[in-house]
Design an enzyme around this catalytic site. Structure first.
Site, PDB file in Angstrom:
ATOM      1  N   HIS A 134      -7.798  -2.368  -6.831  1.00 17.04           N
ATOM      2  CA  HIS A 134      -7.861  -2.613  -5.387  1.00 17.04           C
ATOM      3  C   HIS A 134      -9.325  -2.737  -4.954  1.00 17.04           C
ATOM      4  O   HIS A 134     -10.247  -2.454  -5.733  1.00 17.04           O
ATOM      5  CB  HIS A 134      -7.172  -1.479  -4.616  1.00 17.04           C
ATOM      6  CG  HIS A 134      -7.716  -0.121  -4.874  1.00 17.04           C
ATOM      7  ND1 HIS A 134      -8.902   0.333  -4.355  1.00 17.04           N
ATOM      8  CD2 HIS A 134      -7.248   0.902  -5.636  1.00 17.04           C
ATOM      9  CE1 HIS A 134      -9.125   1.558  -4.759  1.00 17.04           C
ATOM     10  NE2 HIS A 134      -8.151   1.937  -5.553  1.00 17.04           N
TER      11      HIS A 134
HETATM   12  P1  TYD Z   1      -6.038   5.345  -5.019  1.00 21.31           P
HETATM   13  O1  TYD Z   1      -7.262   5.228  -4.184  1.00 21.31           O
HETATM   14  O2  TYD Z   1      -5.169   4.107  -5.124  1.00 21.31           O
HETATM   15  O3  TYD Z   1      -6.420   5.849  -6.484  1.00 21.31           O
HETATM   16  P2  TYD Z   1      -7.200   5.146  -7.718  1.00 21.31           P
HETATM   17  O4  TYD Z   1      -8.085   4.071  -7.156  1.00 21.31           O
HETATM   18  O5  TYD Z   1      -7.979   6.246  -8.346  1.00 21.31           O
HETATM   19  O6  TYD Z   1      -6.203   4.606  -8.660  1.00 21.31           O
HETATM   20  O7  TYD Z   1      -5.187   6.581  -4.466  1.00 21.31           O
HETATM   21  C1  TYD Z   1      -4.026   7.021  -5.137  1.00 21.31           C
HETATM   22  C2  TYD Z   1      -3.066   7.577  -4.106  1.00 21.31           C
HETATM   23  O8  TYD Z   1      -3.635   8.708  -3.447  1.00 21.31           O
HETATM   24  C3  TYD Z   1      -2.681   6.573  -3.019  1.00 21.31           C
HETATM   25  O9  TYD Z   1      -1.292   6.703  -2.765  1.00 21.31           O
HETATM   26  C4  TYD Z   1      -3.446   7.027  -1.810  1.00 21.31           C
HETATM   27  C5  TYD Z   1      -3.633   8.523  -2.044  1.00 21.31           C
HETATM   28  N1  TYD Z   1      -4.897   9.010  -1.468  1.00 21.31           N
HETATM   29  C6  TYD Z   1      -4.909   9.810  -0.341  1.00 21.31           C
HETATM   30  O10 TYD Z   1      -3.850  10.127   0.236  1.00 21.31           O
HETATM   31  N2  TYD Z   1      -6.097  10.259   0.163  1.00 21.31           N
HETATM   32  C7  TYD Z   1      -7.295   9.934  -0.418  1.00 21.31           C
HETATM   33  O11 TYD Z   1      -8.375  10.358   0.083  1.00 21.31           O
HETATM   34  C8  TYD Z   1      -7.269   9.101  -1.585  1.00 21.31           C
HETATM   35  C9  TYD Z   1      -8.555   8.713  -2.267  1.00 21.31           C
HETATM   36  C10 TYD Z   1      -6.066   8.658  -2.072  1.00 21.31           C
END
Ligand code: TYD
Length: 131
Positions: A50
């Site tokens: 993303h």
């Molecule tokens: P995501 O940013 O997509 O993780 P990565 O890039 O490490 O794969 O976040 C994973 C999940 O966690 C997504 O459902 C959103 C949630 N999330 C929160 O609720 N609060 C936050 O501060 C973060 C960073 C993620």
């Protein structure tokens, strides 16, 4: 700043005692609004996939090794290996990213905004279009 950049944090200590690395707002490219960390990520899992419209981040492998691939709005695709707790990677907004972790890795993220799912671009075609 709109280019990724390695930031070296001041380190206090020595090999006999151990170390402290310090991040102070005055030395960072943005004001800190949130800190989170990701861990226990299996080695075969690729995280990320993303970009963020507004969020800027500094990513630090506080333990282990993390490989980070970025794609920038100009099409450049820089890659980084984070394996030092005193080094951070500044990730500008609109950077498509993917991350792979060694089994013991912990990724600390210093973030410029509060969590907002609407700030995410999770569809690659939308990312290319918005660039
Ligand atoms: P995501 O940013 O997509 O993780 P990565 O890039 O490490 O794969 O976040 C994973 C999940 O966690 C997504 O459902 C959103 C949630 N999330 C929160 O609720 N609060 C936050 O501060 C973060 C960073 C993620």
């Amino acid at each position: 700043m709109n280019q990724p950049k390695i930031i070296e944090f001041p380190e206090i200590g020595n090999s006999m005692l151990g170390y402290i690395a310090v991040a102070e707002n005055k030395d960072l490219p943005f004001e800190v609004k949130r800190i989170y960390w990701t861990y226990f990520t299996p080695e075969n899992v690729e995280r990320g996939g993303h970009a963020h419209r507004q969020l800027e981040q500094i990513l630090i492998a506080v333990a282990g090794t993390i490989r980070i691939k970025l794609e920038l709005p100009g099409g450049e695709k820089p890659e980084y290996i984070l394996d030092r707790p005193d080094y951070g990677l500044y990730v500008p907004k609109m950077s498509w990213r993917s991350m792979k972790y060694s089994h013991n890795a912990v990724l600390l993220c210093i973030a410029s905004t509060a969590f907002d799912e609407d700030d995410y671009i999770r569809d690659y075609e939308t990312f290319l279009k918005e660039c």
